[in-house]
Design a protein around this motif. Structure first.
Motif, PDB file in Angstrom:
ATOM      1  N   TYR A   4      32.701  47.964  38.880  1.00  0.00           N
ATOM      2  CA  TYR A   4      33.819  47.343  38.173  1.00  0.00           C
ATOM      3  C   TYR A   4      34.093  48.069  36.852  1.00  0.00           C
ATOM      4  O   TYR A   4      34.682  47.492  35.934  1.00  0.00           O
ATOM      5  N   ALA A   5      33.659  49.312  36.769  1.00  0.00           N
ATOM      6  CA  ALA A   5      33.848  50.073  35.533  1.00  0.00           C
ATOM      7  C   ALA A   5      35.324  50.310  35.238  1.00  0.00           C
ATOM      8  O   ALA A   5      35.742  50.304  34.074  1.00  0.00           O
ATOM      9  N   GLU A   6      36.147  50.531  36.279  1.00  0.00           N
ATOM     10  CA  GLU A   6      37.572  50.743  36.054  1.00  0.00           C
ATOM     11  C   GLU A   6      38.238  49.511  35.458  1.00  0.00           C
ATOM     12  O   GLU A   6      39.142  49.615  34.628  1.00  0.00           O
ATOM     13  N   LEU A   7      37.778  48.338  35.877  1.00  0.00           N
ATOM     14  CA  LEU A   7      38.346  47.103  35.334  1.00  0.00           C
ATOM     15  C   LEU A   7      37.943  46.907  33.875  1.00  0.00           C
ATOM     16  O   LEU A   7      38.726  46.389  33.063  1.00  0.00           O
ATOM     17  N   ALA A   8      36.732  47.324  33.515  1.00  0.00           N
ATOM     18  CA  ALA A   8      36.270  47.151  32.132  1.00  0.00           C
ATOM     19  C   ALA A   8      37.046  48.016  31.146  1.00  0.00           C
ATOM     20  O   ALA A   8      37.017  47.748  29.930  1.00  0.00           O
ATOM     21  N   LYS A   9      37.758  49.040  31.636  1.00  0.00           N
ATOM     22  CA  LYS A   9      38.533  49.899  30.734  1.00  0.00           C
ATOM     23  C   LYS A   9      39.705  49.172  30.083  1.00  0.00           C
ATOM     24  O   LYS A   9      40.226  49.619  29.056  1.00  0.00           O
ATOM     25  N   PHE A  10      40.128  48.057  30.677  1.00  0.00           N
ATOM     26  CA  PHE A  10      41.257  47.298  30.140  1.00  0.00           C
ATOM     27  C   PHE A  10      40.798  46.172  29.215  1.00  0.00           C
ATOM     28  O   PHE A  10      41.561  45.241  28.955  1.00  0.00           O
ATOM     29  N   ALA A  11      39.565  46.242  28.704  1.00  0.00           N
ATOM     30  CA  ALA A  11      39.024  45.148  27.894  1.00  0.00           C
ATOM     31  C   ALA A  11      39.723  45.019  26.549  1.00  0.00           C
ATOM     32  O   ALA A  11      39.807  43.921  25.990  1.00  0.00           O
ATOM     33  N   GLU A  12      40.245  46.123  25.999  1.00  0.00           N
ATOM     34  CA  GLU A  12      40.863  46.077  24.683  1.00  0.00           C
ATOM     35  C   GLU A  12      42.284  45.518  24.704  1.00  0.00           C
ATOM     36  O   GLU A  12      42.825  45.180  23.639  1.00  0.00           O
ATOM     37  N   ASP A  13      42.873  45.427  25.858  1.00  0.00           N
ATOM     38  CA  ASP A  13      44.251  44.951  25.958  1.00  0.00           C
ATOM     39  C   ASP A  13      44.249  43.420  26.008  1.00  0.00           C
ATOM     40  O   ASP A  13      43.766  42.822  26.971  1.00  0.00           O
ATOM     41  N   GLU A  14      44.792  42.775  24.971  1.00  0.00           N
ATOM     42  CA  GLU A  14      44.803  41.326  24.894  1.00  0.00           C
ATOM     43  C   GLU A  14      45.784  40.696  25.872  1.00  0.00           C
ATOM     44  O   GLU A  14      45.716  39.481  26.101  1.00  0.00           O
ATOM     45  N   ARG A  15      46.666  41.456  26.458  1.00  0.00           N
ATOM     46  CA  ARG A  15      47.627  40.908  27.410  1.00  0.00           C
ATOM     47  C   ARG A  15      46.951  40.461  28.704  1.00  0.00           C
ATOM     48  O   ARG A  15      47.557  39.727  29.499  1.00  0.00           O
ATOM     49  N   PHE A  16      45.711  40.903  28.935  1.00  0.00           N
ATOM     50  CA  PHE A  16      45.002  40.541  30.160  1.00  0.00           C
ATOM     51  C   PHE A  16      43.952  39.463  29.939  1.00  0.00           C
ATOM     52  O   PHE A  16      43.230  39.112  30.883  1.00  0.00           O
ATOM     53  N   ASP A  17      43.860  38.948  28.718  1.00  0.00           N
ATOM     54  CA  ASP A  17      42.774  37.992  28.429  1.00  0.00           C
ATOM     55  C   ASP A  17      42.973  36.668  29.153  1.00  0.00           C
ATOM     56  O   ASP A  17      41.996  36.047  29.582  1.00  0.00           O
ATOM     57  N   GLN A  18      44.192  36.202  29.269  1.00  0.00           N
ATOM     58  CA  GLN A  18      44.460  34.891  29.859  1.00  0.00           C
ATOM     59  C   GLN A  18      44.844  34.964  31.337  1.00  0.00           C
ATOM     60  O   GLN A  18      45.298  33.966  31.899  1.00  0.00           O
ATOM     61  N   ILE A  19      44.649  36.103  31.958  1.00  0.00           N
ATOM     62  CA  ILE A  19      45.024  36.267  33.360  1.00  0.00           C
ATOM     63  C   ILE A  19      43.890  35.762  34.265  1.00  0.00           C
ATOM     64  O   ILE A  19      42.725  36.132  34.073  1.00  0.00           O
ATOM     65  N   ASP A  20      44.230  34.920  35.221  1.00  0.00           N
ATOM     66  CA  ASP A  20      43.271  34.476  36.233  1.00  0.00           C
ATOM     67  C   ASP A  20      43.210  35.550  37.318  1.00  0.00           C
ATOM     68  O   ASP A  20      44.132  35.680  38.145  1.00  0.00           O
ATOM     69  N   LEU A  21      42.153  36.328  37.308  1.00  0.00           N
ATOM     70  CA  LEU A  21      42.065  37.472  38.217  1.00  0.00           C
ATOM     71  C   LEU A  21      41.971  37.031  39.671  1.00  0.00           C
ATOM     72  O   LEU A  21      42.516  37.696  40.562  1.00  0.00           O
ATOM     73  N   TYR A  22      41.271  35.928  39.920  1.00  0.00           N
ATOM     74  CA  TYR A  22      41.148  35.455  41.307  1.00  0.00           C
ATOM     75  C   TYR A  22      42.509  35.030  41.848  1.00  0.00           C
ATOM     76  O   TYR A  22      42.884  35.374  42.979  1.00  0.00           O
ATOM     77  N   GLU A  23      43.281  34.321  41.045  1.00  0.00           N
ATOM     78  CA  GLU A  23      44.613  33.897  41.469  1.00  0.00           C
ATOM     79  C   GLU A  23      45.543  35.104  41.624  1.00  0.00           C
ATOM     80  O   GLU A  23      46.395  35.135  42.526  1.00  0.00           O
ATOM     81  N   MET A  24      45.359  36.114  40.785  1.00  0.00           N
ATOM     82  CA  MET A  24      46.176  37.314  40.885  1.00  0.00           C
ATOM     83  C   MET A  24      45.910  38.049  42.191  1.00  0.00           C
ATOM     84  O   MET A  24      46.844  38.540  42.852  1.00  0.00           O
ATOM     85  N   ILE A  25      44.638  38.137  42.597  1.00  0.00           N
ATOM     86  CA  ILE A  25      44.310  38.812  43.852  1.00  0.00           C
ATOM     87  C   ILE A  25      44.927  38.077  45.028  1.00  0.00           C
ATOM     88  O   ILE A  25      45.457  38.699  45.965  1.00  0.00           O
TER      89      ILE A  25
END
Length: 528
Positions: free
Chosen positions: A164-185
């Motif tokens: 999951y290293a590719e996903l961790a690269k987006f940690a600094e972007d606050e636009r993804f903090d409130q996203i439900d990843l399970y619901e998005m998938i």
């Protein structure tokens, strides 16, 4: 004079104390002698009632003291030996009362076919992804940030518990903090269809879309995978896997795929996908036939009478480790999720059945710093299931339908692939059985008592009856003596004021009488 008087007073007090102590010691010795006499009588009575000659000989006064000491040593050593052996038998009952034996009566055995978890390589729907990006971030395909958000979607959909290293690269972007990843998938994932066939045309093989540690996958012939949905399900309502009778039926399942390919994990129908043992890569135009050896472990009915600590295994329908339905792979997966929750205060979206806040990209960066789940693999320990099915790939036959790598396929619908898995009929299976039950424990206790002490249950009951009866008699005798003395003291205190009043009246009467008589007496005549 004062020093002498003080010295005399001290001597007097000391003498009184010594006399009191001597009297108390004499009283204690007398009581102990009476107590031992009474105990000797009770032990002799118990030996006579139960038929234990050794007890009677220990307190018999008709034999020599050395002989009594010998029999006392024999009784004590026998009781100690009985207690030691009973403790060993009790430890065996609680620690290892089960045994795993080999069963070779293979004629007539029925078994379940393996389950398959299919994870597709490319399972993101571009049209759904465009709609999701437009709806959530208000970005269209003509915007500059479109491909940035599309990379984020691919990073989430392709993330696994081990990568999951590719996903961790987006940690600094606050636009993804409130996203439900399970619901998005669930919203951007592309559904696939498989054509399932088997040797039993009347049986419908269960297929379900689930979330695993490899991401969104499809579980075929896997009842245990219903737990991965996160919805409460009862064990009795779970779909049953396809089973067959070994040796009399050709046990197989065939799956045809269209448009895409993926990775297959073959495992037990009562476990979830969690290992790398039977991984098969399925590409376009591949036709794969795999044969599996099966080693099954069954459990006897008596095994349920033991506790989990005694049998060292858990049945699938038992609730343990906060799981309504148990399997070892499911328990290990939940343990890894709980450790992620403890370390980073979030649960990865691979575990929808575990309560807790879902991890955002910042949470996955925290997990990456802790090297999760590598260290969790060595910490998480779960008991095995009492019934197990292990599949080992024996032979694999792979063939192509003639589509070469440098040829372009005109229509993706015509390029299909298939996977067929079957079972080699087993001739050996393992059986968990109870080799030392509670009845065996009771029988061993009886044998130890009969061998070393020479008593039975009736003898023990008679001995207890004699001891309790004599104890109650002594208690009631002491209580009768105490209450009798108290009653006499109360009566003496009640009669004491009346006696004092009677003596006072008698003294007054005597004084009056003596004065009157003295007044009437004639004067004394003195004689010379």
């Amino acid at each position: 004079m004062s020093n002498e008087r003080l010295w005399l007073w001290i001597r007097g007090v000391t003498a009184r104390i010594l006399r009191g102590l001597l009297a108390l010691l004499r009283l204690v010795l007398t009581g102990c002698a009476r107590y031992f006499d009474r105990l000797r009588d009770v032990v002799g009575q118990a030996g006579a009632e139960t038929g234990l000659l050794a007890l009677s000989l220990c307190v018999s006064r008709s034999i020599h003291v050395l002989e009594r000491l010998f029999w006392l040593a024999v009784v004590i050593s026998s009781v100690i030996a009985a207690l030691v052996l009973s403790r060993l038998q009790l430890e065996r009952y609680f620690s290892s009362p089960t045994v795993i034996s080999v069963d070779r009566d293979y004629r007539g055995w029925n078994g379940s076919l393996p389950a398959v978890t299919l994870c597709y390589y490319d399972h993101i729907d571009s049209f759904k992804a465009n709609e999701y990006i437009q709806e959530v971030w208000n970005v269209s395909i003509i915007d500059e940030d479109y491909f940035y958000f599309m990379d984020f979607l691919y990073a989430v959909v392709n993330a696994t518990a081990g990568n999951y290293a590719e996903l961790a690269k987006f940690a600094e972007d606050e636009r993804f903090d409130q996203i439900d990843l399970y619901e998005m998938i669930q919203r951007v994932d592309r559904p696939f269809e498989q054509v399932i066939s088997s040797f039993d045309s009347g049986f419908q093989v269960h297929v379900q879309r689930v979330m695993t540690e490899r991401g969104a996958c499809y579980a075929i012939n896997s009842p245990m995978s219903t737990v991965l949905s996160g919805q409460p399900v009862a064990y009795e309502l779970m779909p049953q896997p396809l089973s067959c009778q070994y040796g009399k039926q050709q046990c197989y399942i065939r799956m045809d795929l269209y448009e895409s390919t993926g990775v297959l994990d073959v495992h037990s129908p009562f476990e979830v996908s969690a290992t790398e043992a039977n991984i098969v890569a399925l590409h376009k135009s591949d036709e794969i036939t795999a044969s599996f050896k099966v080693l099954e472990t069954v459990a006897s009915k008596n095994l349920r009478q033991l506790s989990v600590a005694q049998r060292k295994c858990v049945f699938n329908n038992e609730e343990t480790s906060n799981l309504k339905i148990y399997s070892k792979s499911l328990c290990l997966a939940r343990c890894r999720a709980v450790m992620a929750l403890e370390m980073c205060n979030c649960v990865p979206f691979f575990y929808p059945y575990v309560d807790g806040p879902s991890c955002n990209p910042a949470g996955f960066e925290c997990l990456l710093d802790f090297k999760w789940p590598i260290w969790a693999l060595h910490i998480c320990k779960c008991p095995s299931t009492c019934t197990e099915i292990e599949y080992t790939m024996q032979t694999v036959k792979k063939s192509s339908w003639g589509v070469k790598n440098n040829e372009e396929v005109a229509s993706s619908e015509t390029a299909t692939s298939s996977f067929r898995w079957d079972l080699i009929p087993p001739k050996v299976r393992m059986r968990r059985d109870v080799v030392y039950s509670f009845e065996d424990l009771v029988v061993s206790f009886g044998g130890v008592l009969a061998l070393f002490v020479g008593v039975s249950v009736m003898g023990l009951v008679e001995m207890v009856h004699v001891l309790v009866q004599n104890l109650l008699i002594d208690v009631f005798t002491v209580l009768r003596m105490v209450f009798g003395r108290l009653r006499r003291c109360w009566r003496r205190d009640d009669h004491k004021p009346e006696a004092n009043h009677h003596h006072a009246r008698l003294h007054d009467f005597n004084e009056r009488l003596s004065l009157a008589d003295t007044a009437e007496l004639p004067p004394f005549d003195y004689v010379n």
